[in-house]
Scaffold this motif. Structure first.
Motif, PDB file in Angstrom:
ATOM      1  N   ALA A 109      15.360 -20.409  11.275  1.00 61.08           N
ATOM      2  CA  ALA A 109      14.339 -19.961  12.238  1.00 61.08           C
ATOM      3  C   ALA A 109      13.230 -20.989  12.438  1.00 61.08           C
ATOM      4  CB  ALA A 109      13.748 -18.634  11.775  1.00 61.08           C
ATOM      5  N   ASN A 110      13.191 -22.006  11.605  1.00 64.11           N
ATOM      6  CA  ASN A 110      12.142 -23.028  11.693  1.00 64.11           C
ATOM      7  C   ASN A 110      12.418 -23.943  12.892  1.00 64.11           C
ATOM      8  OD1 ASN A 110      10.302 -25.073  11.356  1.00 64.11           O
ATOM      9  ND2 ASN A 110      10.867 -25.517   9.226  1.00 64.11           N
ATOM     10  N   PRO A 111      11.498 -24.004  13.880  1.00 69.31           N
ATOM     11  CA  PRO A 111      11.732 -24.833  15.086  1.00 69.31           C
ATOM     12  C   PRO A 111      11.911 -26.314  14.757  1.00 69.31           C
ATOM     13  CG  PRO A 111       9.852 -23.352  15.396  1.00 69.31           C
ATOM     14  CD  PRO A 111      10.215 -23.292  13.941  1.00 69.31           C
ATOM     15  N   ASN A 112      11.265 -26.802  13.713  1.00 69.74           N
ATOM     16  CA  ASN A 112      11.307 -28.227  13.387  1.00 69.74           C
ATOM     17  C   ASN A 112      12.708 -28.696  13.022  1.00 69.74           C
ATOM     18  OD1 ASN A 112       8.574 -28.395  13.822  1.00 69.74           O
ATOM     19  ND2 ASN A 112       8.048 -28.055  11.653  1.00 69.74           N
ATOM     20  N   VAL A 586      10.357   6.340  18.042  1.00 65.29           N
ATOM     21  CA  VAL A 586       9.168   5.580  18.437  1.00 65.29           C
ATOM     22  C   VAL A 586       8.727   4.670  17.289  1.00 65.29           C
ATOM     23  CG1 VAL A 586       6.712   5.756  19.014  1.00 65.29           C
ATOM     24  CG2 VAL A 586       8.370   7.274  20.129  1.00 65.29           C
ATOM     25  N   GLU A 587       8.694   5.234  16.062  1.00 66.80           N
ATOM     26  CA  GLU A 587       8.284   4.440  14.897  1.00 66.80           C
ATOM     27  C   GLU A 587       9.268   3.301  14.626  1.00 66.80           C
ATOM     28  OE1 GLU A 587       6.439   6.335  11.386  1.00 66.80           O
ATOM     29  OE2 GLU A 587       7.035   8.227  12.315  1.00 66.80           O
ATOM     30  N   LEU A 588      10.558   3.577  14.842  1.00 67.90           N
ATOM     31  CA  LEU A 588      11.559   2.521  14.650  1.00 67.90           C
ATOM     32  C   LEU A 588      11.373   1.398  15.661  1.00 67.90           C
ATOM     33  CD1 LEU A 588      14.752   4.646  13.864  1.00 67.90           C
ATOM     34  CD2 LEU A 588      13.785   2.868  12.394  1.00 67.90           C
ATOM     35  N   GLN A 589      11.073   1.774  16.912  1.00 63.87           N
ATOM     36  CA  GLN A 589      10.821   0.764  17.939  1.00 63.87           C
ATOM     37  C   GLN A 589       9.597  -0.076  17.576  1.00 63.87           C
ATOM     38  OE1 GLN A 589      12.676  -0.012  20.571  1.00 63.87           O
ATOM     39  NE2 GLN A 589      11.247  -1.640  21.137  1.00 63.87           N
ATOM     40  N   GLU A 590       8.560   0.586  17.073  1.00 64.97           N
ATOM     41  CA  GLU A 590       7.347  -0.124  16.653  1.00 64.97           C
ATOM     42  C   GLU A 590       7.650  -1.072  15.495  1.00 64.97           C
ATOM     43  OE1 GLU A 590       4.624   2.970  15.752  1.00 64.97           O
ATOM     44  OE2 GLU A 590       4.092   3.393  17.859  1.00 64.97           O
ATOM     45  N   ILE A 595       8.459  -6.503  13.346  1.00 61.58           N
ATOM     46  CA  ILE A 595       9.290  -7.518  12.687  1.00 61.58           C
ATOM     47  C   ILE A 595       9.419  -8.752  13.568  1.00 61.58           C
ATOM     48  CG2 ILE A 595      11.678  -8.028  11.972  1.00 61.58           C
ATOM     49  CD1 ILE A 595      11.830  -5.080  11.009  1.00 61.58           C
ATOM     50  N   GLU A 596       9.681  -8.517  14.864  1.00 57.48           N
ATOM     51  CA  GLU A 596       9.822  -9.631  15.809  1.00 57.48           C
ATOM     52  C   GLU A 596       8.525 -10.418  15.913  1.00 57.48           C
ATOM     53  OE1 GLU A 596      11.109 -10.325  20.488  1.00 57.48           O
ATOM     54  OE2 GLU A 596      11.310  -8.342  19.569  1.00 57.48           O
ATOM     55  N   SER A 597       7.414  -9.696  15.920  1.00 57.62           N
ATOM     56  CA  SER A 597       6.099 -10.338  16.023  1.00 57.62           C
ATOM     57  C   SER A 597       5.815 -11.212  14.796  1.00 57.62           C
ATOM     58  CB  SER A 597       5.023  -9.271  16.182  1.00 57.62           C
ATOM     59  OG  SER A 597       3.742  -9.833  16.091  1.00 57.62           O
ATOM     60  N   ILE A 598       6.088 -10.677  13.608  1.00 56.77           N
ATOM     61  CA  ILE A 598       5.834 -11.433  12.375  1.00 56.77           C
ATOM     62  C   ILE A 598       6.727 -12.665  12.315  1.00 56.77           C
ATOM     63  CG2 ILE A 598       5.995 -11.350   9.856  1.00 56.77           C
ATOM     64  CD1 ILE A 598       5.293  -8.363  10.037  1.00 56.77           C
ATOM     65  N   TYR A 625      10.358  -4.234   6.637  1.00 54.61           N
ATOM     66  CA  TYR A 625      11.802  -4.018   6.448  1.00 54.61           C
ATOM     67  C   TYR A 625      12.058  -2.752   5.627  1.00 54.61           C
ATOM     68  CZ  TYR A 625      13.702  -8.439   8.279  1.00 54.61           C
ATOM     69  OH  TYR A 625      14.113  -9.460   9.085  1.00 54.61           O
ATOM     70  N   ALA A 626      11.289  -2.585   4.526  1.00 58.22           N
ATOM     71  CA  ALA A 626      11.455  -1.418   3.663  1.00 58.22           C
ATOM     72  C   ALA A 626      11.126  -0.130   4.413  1.00 58.22           C
ATOM     73  CB  ALA A 626      10.570  -1.549   2.425  1.00 58.22           C
ATOM     74  N   LYS A 627      10.042  -0.182   5.206  1.00 58.56           N
ATOM     75  CA  LYS A 627       9.660   0.992   5.997  1.00 58.56           C
ATOM     76  C   LYS A 627      10.740   1.307   7.017  1.00 58.56           C
ATOM     77  CE  LYS A 627       6.063   2.779   9.088  1.00 58.56           C
ATOM     78  NZ  LYS A 627       4.803   2.476   9.796  1.00 58.56           N
ATOM     79  N   GLN A 628      11.289   0.270   7.637  1.00 59.07           N
ATOM     80  CA  GLN A 628      12.347   0.456   8.632  1.00 59.07           C
ATOM     81  C   GLN A 628      13.571   1.137   8.012  1.00 59.07           C
ATOM     82  OE1 GLN A 628      14.571  -3.007   9.907  1.00 59.07           O
ATOM     83  NE2 GLN A 628      14.336  -2.407  12.064  1.00 59.07           N
ATOM     84  N   GLU A 629      13.930   0.712   6.798  1.00 62.26           N
ATOM     85  CA  GLU A 629      15.089   1.299   6.117  1.00 62.26           C
ATOM     86  C   GLU A 629      14.862   2.781   5.822  1.00 62.26           C
ATOM     87  OE1 GLU A 629      17.847   0.530   2.134  1.00 62.26           O
ATOM     88  OE2 GLU A 629      16.358  -0.952   2.746  1.00 62.26           O
ATOM     89  N   THR A 630      13.631   3.123   5.379  1.00 63.90           N
ATOM     90  CA  THR A 630      13.296   4.524   5.110  1.00 63.90           C
ATOM     91  C   THR A 630      13.337   5.354   6.391  1.00 63.90           C
ATOM     92  OG1 THR A 630      11.874   3.848   3.270  1.00 63.90           O
ATOM     93  CG2 THR A 630      11.560   6.070   4.132  1.00 63.90           C
ATOM     94  N   LEU A 631      12.795   4.793   7.466  1.00 66.35           N
ATOM     95  CA  LEU A 631      12.804   5.489   8.752  1.00 66.35           C
ATOM     96  C   LEU A 631      14.234   5.728   9.240  1.00 66.35           C
ATOM     97  CD1 LEU A 631       9.905   3.580  10.582  1.00 66.35           C
ATOM     98  CD2 LEU A 631       9.904   6.019   9.967  1.00 66.35           C
ATOM     99  N   LEU A 632      15.101   4.708   9.041  1.00 67.59           N
ATOM    100  CA  LEU A 632      16.491   4.839   9.469  1.00 67.59           C
ATOM    101  C   LEU A 632      17.212   5.953   8.721  1.00 67.59           C
ATOM    102  CD1 LEU A 632      17.675   1.142   9.965  1.00 67.59           C
ATOM    103  CD2 LEU A 632      17.843   2.988  11.647  1.00 67.59           C
TER     104      LEU A 632
END
Length: 645
Positions: A109-112, A586-590, A595-598, A625-632
């Protein structure tokens, strides 16, 4: 491919030979049983093959890629960690790979890195290779694998955080085997792996080992287990080893055939020798026949003499007799409960035991099988109900822990103490039938092996001549030959039997009925173990069919017959679930946007140069990531519930 080979291996104790000239090969898919009498050296040979001990003579050769997992029958897992923490250690290398994958993902993911095409392609290549290895090692499913194996050994989620040091000896032994299976060595060497396992766990372990990718070499007294797992047998007898193809039952047939053939060949040679010797004796001094006699003598001298087949070692031989017949009704249990006040282990238990029946008690460990036996004989009171003992019923009890033996008495004194009027020679004769002869009868009880103590306890039982025997794990500590002798004695017994055993082969031969105990009470099956298994499978299939039918009927009732109030309540619950699912989506979308923003922020050049900020963002990313897994997980559960409406 040969993984391990023993060549001319021997173990000596001074001038005494335990075994010698052992030849044994283990291929990469071998399923081998090592069998023989107690004291023949099976466990010692396993330790030599595992590299724990050195042979006195001979050589053990191993392939370079060989990994060995060894389970000692007396060893339990010792650790200051919890069960889950200890099992995770097995997958340390997988967890390290996972961390490396995450690092490579950041590099990608590093642009360099795109500025140097060669470096970029190398990182991609490393990532693909590592991800392939990670998949091959079940990197995405190793936690599920741990749970599956632990459940197989009856450690559910409630045990995962329990410190290992708080477990019983039997639990530690089971856990040691569980850890070994998770390690997946390409050779498993197992010494009595079925100890401390109930029948359900034995069935699970059989299925697991049947699908094991590596080789297996084991010692076990469980004949049912051996028949299911092994396809070759090495038999240690009289210091020698003999190899047979096939499972344990096939081995018994082939060994009997071999001994019979050796006996015939020996007798044939002896007959030939006798004829040659007779010819020489009659003709050596006669001038006309002396040359022929000399020729016969040379023939005798050159002949390779066969040793007389010794057959099997000396076996115990005994019978259980009765002083008097009992009445028809031996034992009646009506809705009794067993346990330790206020804890009830099993309820309600029902049994109507008739004269000359043989009933096996089965069920998971801890359900109260031994407790029920002790309640029947009066050692532990029933929590509810009583045992109704029939007319002229004399009870003999065999304790698996041999707690009724006096440790400081000799074998002879142990029997004589309870039967002081019986002549010493009669007691010695009885003990001889249990393999205690000569000076053996003067051995102190507490110096005896487990198998010897078991034989003393059985000898005491035989002397009592009771007409109702209650036996708690009578085959524990007995070698296979002694088990067969016990089985034959119990088959010939004209009294009544009630026994607990995990030995399915033993149950098959002895039982006329099976009483299954569970927390919900007892269920009776009229037949041996195989019949019990067959009926259980039929019941499970029938129950599954009934459940399917019931589901259809329930759905019909739901659609056609629900009352207004019920419908209203269901609609209310449905709307509640719909709101929850919408909210979770909604929470999953957020979370996805976060994640994308970070990740984008972490790719900024100024952030990549700020090590502390990069670590801070990575920590935040892992939390999301952990919150996303719990939400899923919550969303999946709620969605499934919603689908049922």
């Amino acid at each position: 491919m040969i993984l391990l080979q023993a060549n001319n291996v021997s173990r000596l104790f001074g001038d005494d030979v335990l075994f010698e000239n052992i030849q044994l090969d283990v291929q990469d898919k071998s399923r081998i049983a090592l069998v023989g009498r107690n004291g023949a050296g099976k466990s010692t040979l396993l330790k030599i093959l595992a590299g724990i001990e050195e042979p006195d003579t001979g050589l053990i050769t191993k392939s370079k890629e060989l990994t060995i997992g060894y389970l000692d029958q007396h060893t339990g897992l010792e650790s200051d960690k919890t069960i889950w923490e200890e099992m995770l250690i097995v997958f340390d290398y997988v967890q390290e790979m996972e961390k490396k994958l995450r690092r490579l993902e950041k590099d990608i993911a590093n642009p360099n890195i795109h500025d140097n095409e060669e470096s970029y392609q190398q990182v991609l290549k490393d990532y693909d290779k590592l991800q392939h290895e990670f998949n091959e090692l079940n990197g995405y499913g190793y936690k599920s694998e741990i749970k599956s194996v632990l459940h197989g050994f009856r450690f559910d989620e409630s045990y995962f955080d329990v410190p290992i040091q708080n477990l019983s000896g039997g639990q530690k032994t089971r856990l040691a085997l569980a850890r070994l299976l998770l390690e997946k060595p390409n050779l498993l060497i197992l010494d009595e792996p079925t100890n401390h396992l109930d029948i359900d766990t034995l069935n699970w372990l059989e299925g697991y080992l049947q699908g094991y990718r590596g080789a297996i070499l084991m010692v076990s007294h469980d004949r049912y287990f051996l028949d299911k797992i092994v396809n070759e047998v090495y038999d240690i007898s009289r210091r020698k080893i003999t190899h047979y193809k096939g499972n344990y039952s096939t081995f018994l047939e082939r060994k009997a055939e071999r001994l019979e053939q050796e006996e015939k060949e020996y007798e044939k040679q002896q007959d030939k020798i006798a004829k040659l010797e007779d010819f020489v004796a009659r003709n050596i001094v006669r001038a006309s026949t002396t040359k022929r006699a000399q020729s016969r003598r040379k023939q005798l001298e050159k002949m390779e003499k066969l040793e007389k087949p010794l057959g099997d070692e000396k076996s115990a031989h005994f019978l259980f007799k009765t002083n008097r017949p009992s009445g028809r009704d031996v034992l009646t249990l009506n809705n009794v409960a067993v346990g330790y006040e206020p804890l009830i282990l099993s309820e309600p238990i029902n049994l109507a035991l008739r004269k000359q029946e043989a009933i096996a008690l089965v069920g998971p460990n801890g359900v109260g099988k031994s407790t029920l036996l002790k309640s029947i004989i009066g050692d532990i009171p029933f929590v509810k109900g009583v045992a109704e003992i029939g007319y002229k019923v004399d009870i003999g009890y065999y304790d698996q822990e041999q707690g009724k033996l006096s440790g400081n008495q000799s074998v002879l004194e142990e029997l004589w103490r309870e039967h002081p009027t019986v002549p010493e020679k009669d007691i010695r004769t009885l003990l001889g039938s249990f393999l205690f002869s000569g000076e053996d009868v003067k051995k102190t009880i507490n110096l005896l092996s487990g198998g010897e103590k078991a034989r003393v306890a059985l000898a005491k039982l035989a002397m009592q001549k009771d007409n109702f025997l209650i036996l708690d794990e009578p085959t524990n500590h007995l070698d296979i030959d002694s088990k067969e002798v016990l089985e034959n004695a119990l088959i010939e017994y004209d009294g009544t039997l009630l026994f607990v055993s995990h030995d399915r082969y033993f149950i098959n031969r002895i039982a006329t009925g099976v009483l299954e105990l569970s927390e919900d009470g007892s269920t009776y099956y009229h037949g041996n173990y195989d019949y019990y298994v067959e009926k259980k499978a039929e019941e499970e299939e029938r129950q599954a069919l009934l459940n399917d039918t019931q589901n259809v009927e329930d759905n019909k009732v739901t659609k056609d017959k629900l009352s207004y109030e019920e419908s209203k309540e269901r609609q209310k619950e449905q709307r509640k679930l719909e709101r929850l699912v919408d909210s979770l989506e909604v929470e999953l979308q957020e979370a996805e946007e976060k994640i994308e923003s970070i990740q984008k922020e972490m790719e900024q050049p100024e952030i990549l140069e700020d090590h502390e900020k990069l670590l801070e963002l990575d920590k935040e990313l892992q939390e999301v990531y952990a919150k996303q897994e719990t939400l899923l997980e919550t969303w999946e559960k709620a969605s499934l519930e919603l689908e049922s409406f």
